[in-house]
Scaffold this motif. Structure first.
Motif, PDB file in Angstrom:
ATOM      1  N   LEU A 139      -7.593  14.622   5.269  1.00 19.56           N
ATOM      2  CA  LEU A 139      -7.883  15.327   4.017  1.00 19.56           C
ATOM      3  C   LEU A 139      -6.622  15.625   3.204  1.00 19.56           C
ATOM      4  N   LYS A 140      -5.451  15.491   3.820  1.00 20.92           N
ATOM      5  CA  LYS A 140      -4.215  15.650   3.071  1.00 20.92           C
ATOM      6  C   LYS A 140      -4.029  14.504   2.081  1.00 20.92           C
ATOM      7  N   LYS A 151     -10.298  21.468   1.824  1.00 18.12           N
ATOM      8  CA  LYS A 151      -9.377  20.594   1.088  1.00 18.12           C
ATOM      9  C   LYS A 151      -8.211  21.358   0.445  1.00 18.12           C
ATOM     10  N   SER A 169     -18.160  18.723  -4.120  1.00 14.80           N
ATOM     11  CA  SER A 169     -16.879  18.342  -4.723  1.00 14.80           C
ATOM     12  C   SER A 169     -16.962  18.431  -6.242  1.00 14.80           C
ATOM     13  N   ASN A 190      -9.809  12.125  -0.497  1.00 13.77           N
ATOM     14  CA  ASN A 190     -10.757  13.120  -0.979  1.00 13.77           C
ATOM     15  C   ASN A 190     -11.857  13.329   0.045  1.00 13.77           C
ATOM     16  N   PRO A 191     -12.576  14.472  -0.015  1.00 15.87           N
ATOM     17  CA  PRO A 191     -13.607  14.777   0.986  1.00 15.87           C
ATOM     18  C   PRO A 191     -14.701  13.731   1.072  1.00 15.87           C
ATOM     19  N   LEU A 231     -15.935  20.339   4.445  1.00 14.77           N
ATOM     20  CA  LEU A 231     -14.960  19.342   4.001  1.00 14.77           C
ATOM     21  C   LEU A 231     -14.423  19.652   2.616  1.00 14.77           C
ATOM     22  N   VAL A 232     -15.271  20.224   1.771  1.00 20.67           N
ATOM     23  CA  VAL A 232     -14.846  20.577   0.419  1.00 20.67           C
ATOM     24  C   VAL A 232     -14.011  21.860   0.428  1.00 20.67           C
ATOM     25  N   GLU A 264     -14.397  17.505  -9.088  1.00 21.14           N
ATOM     26  CA  GLU A 264     -14.078  16.098  -8.882  1.00 21.14           C
ATOM     27  C   GLU A 264     -15.035  15.225  -9.695  1.00 21.14           C
ATOM     28  N   THR A 312      -8.824  16.621   9.526  1.00 18.24           N
ATOM     29  CA  THR A 312      -8.058  17.567   8.712  1.00 18.24           C
ATOM     30  C   THR A 312      -6.799  16.908   8.172  1.00 18.24           C
TER      31      THR A 312
END
Length: 299
Positions: A239-240, A173, A113, A243-244, A169-170, A119, A236
């Protein structure tokens, strides 16, 4: 319901399902289905489900070369490589080893991230990860027995799985900021299905499925519907709004929930020591969730 509560409820359910999967998957493989054959059952079934649902209900497509290439990368890291490493590793090592090694995933997410999403990594987030990791390590170590030493190759595969999932996950996003969850999940499972089939086709065709007891079929159904379809949708969707790192930090809840499930079936005992370690994990999750980047406000 408050969006914060919805996100944490979704992530808690994911942790509960994953926590159950460590033991349930070991009941199926390798006695009934090999690990890579089991992956085909899961990934191809999910790809068909999400593909049909996406075309009939969502009717949205991923646009542009950059987003399409990113979706392929997500399919490789989040489905194909991730699943091949996890089930291959879990087949070789003990569930307790797998749960222990999976706690590196949030650290991977934090690093990726910072590198890819720029991030900011604040001291609260770092402290929360350290506290949660400490609690998970102590909890798992207190439950670890001599019979669960595992296999070094299996342990390495679990580490690669955790790294791959952290990167996924990153990578996913930005796609979640532009498309609906089902659109993204449909694409990444389609990519993953194409890749995993050659690895597990022999294992898929080998078993005598007519001889499977009902409990094994229920376990397989749980891994397809719960562990594959529901968890990926919830992760998923989360993640909206989160943060991851927050999504990844819930990995630390898996050993807690796994032990609670074991206690419920009379296979483990819950002591004051384990309760204190569990509190460390929840404290770490709380510290990460309370950072300024915790949950994005959306209309």
């Amino acid at each position: 319901m408050n969006k914060n509560v919805q996100v944490h409820a979704a992530l808690f359910l994911v942790a509960l399902i994953y926590g159950s999967n460590y033991s349930i998957a070991k009941e199926v493989m390798p006695a009934y289905v090999g690990p890579y054959g089991l992956i085909i059952l899961r990934v191809v079934s999910a790809a068909i489900f999400f593909g049909v649902f996406s075309r009939l209900v969502i009717k949205e497509k991923i646009r542009g070369w950059a987003d399409n290439l990113r979706s392929v990368a997500c399919g490789i890291t989040g489905i194909a490589f991730n699943q091949l490493c996890f089930f291959g590793g879990l087949n070789l090592t003990a569930p307790i080893n797998a749960a222990l090694l999976m706690v590196i995933s949030p650290v991977v997410v934090l690093l990726f991230s910072a590198l890819l999403l720029k991030e900011r990594v604040g001291w609260k987030k770092i402290t929360g990860i350290v506290v949660a990791c400490l609690g998970a390590l102590l909890l798992i170590s207190s439950s670890h027995t001599a019979s669960g030493t595992g296999n070094w190759l299996g342990d390495v595969l679990i580490i690669l799985n955790a790294t791959s999932f952290g990167l996924y996950l990153v990578l996913v996003k930005p796609l979640m900021a532009k498309y609906k969850a089902v659109t993204v999940v449909s694409r990444i499972f389609a990519v993953g299905a194409v890749i995993v089939v050659p690895f597990g086709l022999n294992q898929l065709l080998a078993p005598d499925y007519s001889a499977f007891p009902l409990t094994i079929w229920l376990a397989i159904a749980f891994m397809i519907i719960g562990v594959t379809i529901i968890t990926y949708l919830l992760n998923t969707w989360a993640l909206k709004y989160a943060n991851p790192t927050l999504v990844a930090i819930y990995i630390y809840l898996q050993p807690v929930l796994a032990i609670l499930i074991a206690v419920g079936f009379g296979k483990d005992s819950f002591t004051l020591q384990k309760a204190l370690y569990a509190l460390l994990i929840f404290a770490g999750v709380y510290m990460v969730s309370m950072t300024k980047q915790q949950v994005a406000k959306r209309a």
